[in-house]
Design a protein around this motif. Structure first.
Motif, PDB file in Angstrom:
ATOM      1  N   HIS A   1      91.121  45.870 -83.264  1.00  0.00           N
ATOM      2  CA  HIS A   1      92.127  46.890 -83.624  1.00  0.00           C
ATOM      3  C   HIS A   1      92.047  48.115 -82.635  1.00  0.00           C
ATOM      4  O   HIS A   1      92.266  49.110 -82.704  1.00  0.00           O
ATOM      5  CB  HIS A   1      92.178  47.442 -84.934  1.00  0.00           C
ATOM      6  N   GLY A   2      91.954  47.907 -81.267  1.00  0.00           N
ATOM      7  CA  GLY A   2      92.066  48.814 -80.186  1.00  0.00           C
ATOM      8  C   GLY A   2      90.825  49.723 -80.086  1.00  0.00           C
ATOM      9  O   GLY A   2      90.496  50.429 -79.262  1.00  0.00           O
ATOM     10  N   ASP A   3      89.544  49.156 -80.577  1.00  0.00           N
ATOM     11  CA  ASP A   3      88.501  49.843 -80.475  1.00  0.00           C
ATOM     12  C   ASP A   3      87.878  49.275 -79.331  1.00  0.00           C
ATOM     13  O   ASP A   3      87.314  48.058 -79.323  1.00  0.00           O
ATOM     14  CB  ASP A   3      87.300  49.789 -81.720  1.00  0.00           C
ATOM     15  N   ALA A   4      87.866  50.070 -78.150  1.00  0.00           N
ATOM     16  CA  ALA A   4      87.243  49.672 -76.765  1.00  0.00           C
ATOM     17  C   ALA A   4      85.856  49.321 -76.716  1.00  0.00           C
ATOM     18  O   ALA A   4      85.698  48.375 -76.111  1.00  0.00           O
ATOM     19  CB  ALA A   4      87.446  50.978 -75.823  1.00  0.00           C
ATOM     20  N   SER A   5      85.132  50.030 -77.603  1.00  0.00           N
ATOM     21  CA  SER A   5      83.699  49.611 -77.437  1.00  0.00           C
ATOM     22  C   SER A   5      83.218  48.280 -78.123  1.00  0.00           C
ATOM     23  O   SER A   5      82.600  47.275 -77.512  1.00  0.00           O
ATOM     24  CB  SER A   5      82.851  50.670 -78.273  1.00  0.00           C
ATOM     25  N   ASP A   6      83.818  47.893 -79.210  1.00  0.00           N
ATOM     26  CA  ASP A   6      83.820  46.712 -79.964  1.00  0.00           C
ATOM     27  C   ASP A   6      84.429  45.515 -79.041  1.00  0.00           C
ATOM     28  O   ASP A   6      83.840  44.393 -78.719  1.00  0.00           O
ATOM     29  CB  ASP A   6      84.570  46.391 -81.394  1.00  0.00           C
ATOM     30  N   ILE A   7      85.649  45.861 -78.588  1.00  0.00           N
ATOM     31  CA  ILE A   7      86.162  44.808 -77.515  1.00  0.00           C
ATOM     32  C   ILE A   7      85.622  44.588 -76.273  1.00  0.00           C
ATOM     33  O   ILE A   7      85.324  43.006 -75.950  1.00  0.00           O
ATOM     34  CB  ILE A   7      87.606  45.450 -77.170  1.00  0.00           C
ATOM     35  N   PHE A   8      85.109  45.451 -75.793  1.00  0.00           N
ATOM     36  CA  PHE A   8      84.186  45.423 -74.453  1.00  0.00           C
ATOM     37  C   PHE A   8      83.092  44.447 -74.724  1.00  0.00           C
ATOM     38  O   PHE A   8      82.700  43.484 -74.049  1.00  0.00           O
ATOM     39  CB  PHE A   8      83.670  46.694 -74.112  1.00  0.00           C
ATOM     40  N   GLY A   9      82.207  44.676 -75.933  1.00  0.00           N
ATOM     41  CA  GLY A   9      81.078  43.855 -76.056  1.00  0.00           C
ATOM     42  C   GLY A   9      81.205  42.471 -76.337  1.00  0.00           C
ATOM     43  O   GLY A   9      80.467  41.532 -75.636  1.00  0.00           O
ATOM     44  N   VAL A  10      82.336  41.971 -77.223  1.00  0.00           N
ATOM     45  CA  VAL A  10      82.616  40.676 -77.490  1.00  0.00           C
ATOM     46  C   VAL A  10      83.212  40.021 -76.387  1.00  0.00           C
ATOM     47  O   VAL A  10      83.059  38.761 -75.935  1.00  0.00           O
ATOM     48  CB  VAL A  10      83.663  40.867 -78.840  1.00  0.00           C
ATOM     49  N   VAL A  11      84.026  40.788 -75.469  1.00  0.00           N
ATOM     50  CA  VAL A  11      84.592  39.936 -74.570  1.00  0.00           C
ATOM     51  C   VAL A  11      83.644  39.632 -73.195  1.00  0.00           C
ATOM     52  O   VAL A  11      83.824  38.504 -72.418  1.00  0.00           O
ATOM     53  CB  VAL A  11      86.002  40.647 -73.830  1.00  0.00           C
ATOM     54  N   LEU A  12      82.651  40.574 -73.074  1.00  0.00           N
ATOM     55  CA  LEU A  12      81.657  40.454 -72.138  1.00  0.00           C
ATOM     56  C   LEU A  12      80.883  39.423 -72.478  1.00  0.00           C
ATOM     57  O   LEU A  12      80.617  38.472 -71.737  1.00  0.00           O
ATOM     58  CB  LEU A  12      80.811  41.589 -72.067  1.00  0.00           C
ATOM     59  N   ALA A  13      80.691  39.120 -73.827  1.00  0.00           N
ATOM     60  CA  ALA A  13      79.824  37.950 -74.348  1.00  0.00           C
ATOM     61  C   ALA A  13      80.737  36.649 -74.128  1.00  0.00           C
ATOM     62  O   ALA A  13      80.050  35.674 -73.721  1.00  0.00           O
ATOM     63  CB  ALA A  13      79.544  38.200 -75.935  1.00  0.00           C
ATOM     64  N   VAL A  14      81.964  36.633 -74.228  1.00  0.00           N
ATOM     65  CA  VAL A  14      82.696  35.442 -73.909  1.00  0.00           C
ATOM     66  C   VAL A  14      82.626  35.026 -72.499  1.00  0.00           C
ATOM     67  O   VAL A  14      82.287  33.945 -72.028  1.00  0.00           O
ATOM     68  CB  VAL A  14      84.198  35.491 -74.231  1.00  0.00           C
ATOM     69  N   ALA A  15      82.756  36.269 -71.609  1.00  0.00           N
ATOM     70  CA  ALA A  15      82.452  35.912 -70.319  1.00  0.00           C
ATOM     71  C   ALA A  15      81.186  35.308 -69.819  1.00  0.00           C
ATOM     72  O   ALA A  15      81.080  34.426 -68.952  1.00  0.00           O
ATOM     73  CB  ALA A  15      82.811  37.371 -69.401  1.00  0.00           C
TER      74      ALA A  15
ATOM     75  N   GLY B   1      89.500  41.392 -69.865  1.00  0.00           N
ATOM     76  CA  GLY B   1      88.944  41.900 -71.030  1.00  0.00           C
ATOM     77  C   GLY B   1      87.952  43.173 -70.359  1.00  0.00           C
ATOM     78  O   GLY B   1      88.364  44.312 -70.488  1.00  0.00           O
ATOM     79  N   SER B   2      86.639  42.573 -69.841  1.00  0.00           N
ATOM     80  CA  SER B   2      85.804  43.655 -69.812  1.00  0.00           C
ATOM     81  C   SER B   2      86.173  44.545 -68.535  1.00  0.00           C
ATOM     82  O   SER B   2      86.104  45.766 -68.876  1.00  0.00           O
ATOM     83  CB  SER B   2      84.309  42.709 -69.290  1.00  0.00           C
ATOM     84  N   LEU B   3      86.639  44.239 -67.312  1.00  0.00           N
ATOM     85  CA  LEU B   3      86.789  45.105 -66.240  1.00  0.00           C
ATOM     86  C   LEU B   3      88.188  46.105 -66.431  1.00  0.00           C
ATOM     87  O   LEU B   3      87.831  47.084 -66.069  1.00  0.00           O
ATOM     88  CB  LEU B   3      87.099  44.114 -64.951  1.00  0.00           C
ATOM     89  N   ALA B   4      88.913  45.546 -66.916  1.00  0.00           N
ATOM     90  CA  ALA B   4      90.421  46.249 -67.277  1.00  0.00           C
ATOM     91  C   ALA B   4      90.091  47.473 -68.406  1.00  0.00           C
ATOM     92  O   ALA B   4      90.357  48.389 -68.075  1.00  0.00           O
ATOM     93  CB  ALA B   4      91.364  45.192 -67.755  1.00  0.00           C
TER      94      ALA B   4
END
Length: 493
Positions: free
Chosen positions: A357-371, A105-108
């Motif tokens: 839906h592919g929004d990198a900024s939103d994905i990054f924040g949520v996945v980092l929160a999971v990690a 998630g975050s790093l990739a």
């Protein structure tokens, strides 16, 4: 007292410098530097506060325990000896899965964004985007598969590249400030606030934890009892500097309010590299490549240690089948667990791609929160285990001791545990403490998704992990043969 039996096929190849470099490679996180800098001037204040009130006692605890209990598996062994196999299996699952989640998630995503912006256009959600992320994930996995006596040089190179890149960026930002003025710092607000604290505490704790990770390869260290304390001390000091200085540099150059978590570092580099004139473009491309490589080796360093922990849990009878705990006879690495990590990271990358839906900024924040959530939750068991080992097994030789003996160790453990407890709650239920003290909190504006989507992703991940870890433990218990426990344990070293 007994510990899991020594693993065959291991070779002692990690010296003090290697342990220190592995700690730097794992802990200094390019992906959180922008996230921290997004907190503004008070981020610098909180970096310094947590360095003293959290990082220092944390390092003292793990320096003593890592030297006293240097067996392969590190934290898995500590929790197993302190509380038993089931708590150790559950704890290790959360510690381990953080890394494929983080890698996929975050790093990739961060590496793909840098590559897309400064090296070669990939687009978002395109075939090229997917291919890049798949190559990134499996390159990190393959570097964890190779033997540690060779793989350690990959993580060492990554640590060196990371420190050099941060030093070059910081020096460039200073030169930029001298030419154009340090407007970012003069307009920054360094006064700490409750809202800023609650926003930053989970990510800062995530940035500072992990110095015990090399202990997962304890049986591959040449002199763990003397090298671990020194390596933790040195790598901890390097990590604090590698967060404080670049964050200050980003804030000095970037206009207030323009720093984002996913783009903070490279966006700031794009700005300050303007002082190099015609060399700006090639230098930015080189920086982006180095940035992506550093992220890859960061993921690799965590895979090297976390996969060993989970493999030890499997070999000890705590995760589905002992076959997952097998170490390759020639490579001396847990290849099956490495491959399982790769599959998990790939699955999480695909799930994250569809999250927003592919929004990198939103994905990054949520996945980092999971990690952040899964890793911090694991420490809710690890920290009490350290204290239990200190109180119950004082007979174990301790080459290094926390100052003031058992009272000093106890106070340090309580302080660290309080920080971890706070960080875990804020990461898992963001906005709740703000609401309790009357601080306005717009969830969608902060995370880019609704609270229901966020909690489904985070709580769903936690619930799934508990179910998988429990099923793995029960399955192995049902398959266990009489005498397995005796065969799999040995005396403490």
């Amino acid at each position: 007292m007994s510990v899991p039996a020594p693993v065959p096929h291991l070779r002692r190849s990690l010296r003090r410098f290697d342990i220190m470099a592995m700690g730097v490679a794992a802990v200094v996180s390019f992906d959180v530097i922008g996230q921290i800098a997004a907190g503004g001037g008070q981020a610098i204040t909180w970096i310094a506060v947590l360095a003293v009130s959290f990082l220092l006692p944390y390092a003292l605890l793990f320096a003593e325990t890592g030297a006293a209990f240097p067996q392969e598996g590190g934290p898995y062994v500590w929790v197993d000896v302190a509380f038993g196999r089931l708590p150790a299996a559950l704890t290790t699952m959360f510690y381990w899965v953080t890394n494929p989640v983080w890698l996929g998630g975050s790093l990739a995503f961060l590496a793909a964004r840098a590559w897309n912006g400064f090296v070669f256009p990939l687009g978002s959600g395109t075939t090229a985007d997917y291919v890049f992320k798949l190559v990134f994930i499996w390159a990190a996995i393959l570097t964890a598969v190779v033997s540690l006596r060779r793989g350690k040089w990959i993580t060492t190179a990554g640590a060196a590249a990371k420190v050099l890149a941060l030093a070059f960026f910081t020096a460039t930002a200073v030169a930029y400030g001298i030419r154009h003025g340090f407007r970012g710092l003069t307009e920054a607000h360094f006064t700490p606030t409750a809202a800023g604290f609650l926003a930053l505490v989970p990510v800062l704790l995530f940035a500072y934890v992990g110095f015990e990770a090399p202990n997962a390869a304890g049986d591959e260290m040449l002199d763990a009892q003397h090298d671990v304390p020194v390596a933790i001390g040195v790598s901890g000091a390097i990590a604090a500097a590698c967060y404080l200085l670049p964050v200050a540099a980003i804030l000095s150059a970037a206009p207030p309010g323009q720093v984002t978590g996913v783009g903070g570092f490279m966006d700031a580099a794009e700005l300050v590299f303007g002082i190099y004139g015609g060399w700006r473009g090639p230098l930015l491309t080189a920086a982006a490549v180095l940035f992506a490589v550093a992220l890859l080796t960061q993921g690799s360093a965590w895979m090297i240690v976390a996969d060993r922990m989970q493999a030890m849990a499997a070999a000890d009878g705590g995760f589905f089948t002992r076959a997952l705990g097998a170490f390759h006879p020639r490579l001396g690495t847990p290849v099956r667990m490495n491959l399982l990590s790769g599959v998990t990271a790939t699955a999480f990358m695909i799930a994250a791609m569809h999250l927003a839906h592919g929004d990198a900024s939103d994905i990054f924040g949520v996945v980092l929160a999971v990690a952040i959530t899964t890793l911090l939750l694991s420490y809710l068991t690890v920290i009490p285990a350290l204290l239990a080992l200190r109180l119950r097994h004082g007979e174990v030789p301790r080459p290094y001791r926390v100052p003031f003996g058992t009272p000093g160790f106890t106070v340090a453990a309580l302080v660290v545990y309080a920080w971890i407890l706070l960080g875990s709650w804020v990461a898992l239920f963001p906005g709740t403490l703000e609401a309790a003290v009357g601080i306005p909190y717009n969830f969608r504006a902060v995370w880019g998704v609704s609270r229901s989507t966020f909690e489904t992703f985070t709580l769903g991940t936690v619930g799934l992990l508990l179910a998988v870890a429990g099923a793995g433990y029960v399955t192995q218990r049902m398959r266990a043969q009489p005498g397995d426990d005796q065969c799999q344990s040995g005396p403490a070293g």
